[in-house]
Design an enzyme around this catalytic site. Structure first.
Site, PDB file in Angstrom:
ATOM      1  N   ASP A  56      -1.510  50.443 -25.388  1.00 30.48           N
ATOM      2  CA  ASP A  56      -1.290  50.305 -26.817  1.00 30.48           C
ATOM      3  C   ASP A  56      -0.131  49.360 -27.115  1.00 30.48           C
ATOM      4  O   ASP A  56       0.838  49.282 -26.338  1.00 30.48           O
ATOM      5  CB  ASP A  56      -0.992  51.675 -27.445  1.00 30.48           C
ATOM      6  CG  ASP A  56      -2.144  52.643 -27.301  1.00 30.48           C
ATOM      7  OD1 ASP A  56      -3.286  52.181 -27.175  1.00 30.48           O
ATOM      8  OD2 ASP A  56      -1.891  53.860 -27.314  1.00 30.48           O
ATOM      9  N   ARG A  57      -0.227  48.720 -28.245  1.00 29.39           N
ATOM     10  CA  ARG A  57       0.814  47.764 -28.642  1.00 29.39           C
ATOM     11  C   ARG A  57       2.219  48.374 -28.600  1.00 29.39           C
ATOM     12  O   ARG A  57       3.147  47.749 -28.068  1.00 29.39           O
ATOM     13  CB  ARG A  57       0.505  47.228 -30.044  1.00 29.39           C
ATOM     14  CG  ARG A  57       1.498  46.183 -30.527  1.00 29.39           C
ATOM     15  CD  ARG A  57       1.083  45.604 -31.861  1.00 29.39           C
ATOM     16  NE  ARG A  57       1.904  44.462 -32.212  1.00 29.39           N
ATOM     17  CZ  ARG A  57       1.654  43.648 -33.231  1.00 29.39           C
ATOM     18  NH1 ARG A  57       0.596  43.853 -34.000  1.00 29.39           N
ATOM     19  NH2 ARG A  57       2.452  42.628 -33.487  1.00 29.39           N
TER      20      ARG A  57
END
Length: 234
Positions: A56-57
Site C-alpha cells: 500500500d502507498r
C-alpha cells in the site's frame, strides 16, 4: 528522490520503499503529477524493472522487482502462495491477550463483495502503557508492537484483520480509529501509517538459493517506538 536499494543480483532488485510512494501508475492516485517507485528505480539504475507485488502507498518497506519479463514470470506467481514469506511490523491500539495468535477471518473483495479465505499470524513483540488519555474513557493508553505474517495476500489484509480484532493500526485512515490517529498527530506529530514491510524471503527460482531481504524501519516509525518506550531489537 534516490531510492534505497537493499538487494540486487542479476535477476532481481529490491528497495526499501518510503511511506507515501506509489508502486506504479494507478487510477487511484489523485496527485496532479504522482511519482512511482517503478519509474524512479528504472531511472536510477538505467534499465526497465517489473514489479512483482505491491504494498500500500502509506506502507513502507521491502518492495521487490524483476529485471526482465522472464525473471518476473518465474517469481510473480509465487506471491499468491506461501512460498513468499513476508513479515510486517506494526503498532496497534490496545494489547492482545496472546503473545502469538492467528486471525482466520474471510474478507470481502472490494469490487464484487465475494468472500475470500484470509489468514494472518501475529506475534506480540512488546507492549506499553503511557500516562496519557487518548480517549475520555481511560486515564492511560495502551499499545503493542506486533509482527505480522500474512498467509494469504488480500487487499489491506493486515489492516482489516487488526480492525476486526479491534486492535487498530495507528495512522490507518481507512480501517483505523480516528480518535487514536488524532491523538498521535496532536501528541507526537505522527501522521504516518505505522505499518512496515520488514522482511521478505523466497527461494530464488534461478539460483535455488534462499534469499532473505530486510528493510530498516523508517525514522518516523522508530521515533514512535522511542516515544512509547516499546522494546524492539532489529
Amino acid at each position: 528522490m534516490l531510492l534505497e536499494i537493499i538487494f540486487e543480483d542479476a535477476d532481481y532488485i529490491a528497495i526499501n520503499k518510503p511511506a507515501g510512494l506509489l508502486v506504479h501508475k494507478t487510477k487511484l492516485a489523485k496527485d496532479e503529477e504522482p511519482i512511482f517507485a517503478m519509474q524512479l528505480l528504472r531511472d536510477q539504475i538505467g534499465q526497465w524493472v517489473y514489479p512483482l507485488h505491491r504494498i500500500d502507498r502509506p506502507t513502507s518497506g521491502v518492495l521487490l522487482f524483476a529485471k526482465s519479463p522472464e525473471a518476473a514470470a518465474l517469481l510473480q506467481p509465487k506471491f499468491a502462495t506461501t512460498e513468499i514469506r513476508k513479515a510486517y511490523l506494526t503498532i496497534v491500539r490496545g494489547i492482545p491477550k496472546e503473545d502469538h495468535f492467528l486471525i482466520d477471518h474471510p474478507l470481502k473483495k472490494e469490487l464484487d463483495g465475494e468472500l475470500q479465505e484470509c489468514k494472518t499470524e501475529f506475534w506480540k513483540l512488546s507492549e506499553t502503557e503511557i500516562p496519557f488519555a487518548s480517549t475520555p474513557r481511560y486515564p492511560t493508553s495502551r499499545y503493542a508492537l506486533l509482527k505480522a505474517y500474512p498467509h494469504t495476500g488480500r487487499m489491506h489484509q493486515i489492516r482489516r484483520h487488526l480492525a476486526h480484532a479491534r486492535h487498530y493500526i495507528i495512522g490507518d485512515s481507512t480501517h483505523g480509529e480516528n480518535k487514536q490517529n488524532r491523538f498521535f498527530k496532536e501528541t507526537f506529530g505522527s501522521y504516518n501509517l505505522l505499518l512496515h514491510a520488514a522482511s521478505l524471503e523466497f527461494d530464488h527460482p534461478i539460483t535455488n538459493e534462499v534469499v532473505t531481504i530486510k528493510a530498516a524501519l523508517p525514522e518516523h516509525f522508530k521515533k514512535i517506538i522511542e516515544y512509547l518506550k516499546l522494546d524492539y531489537f532489529n
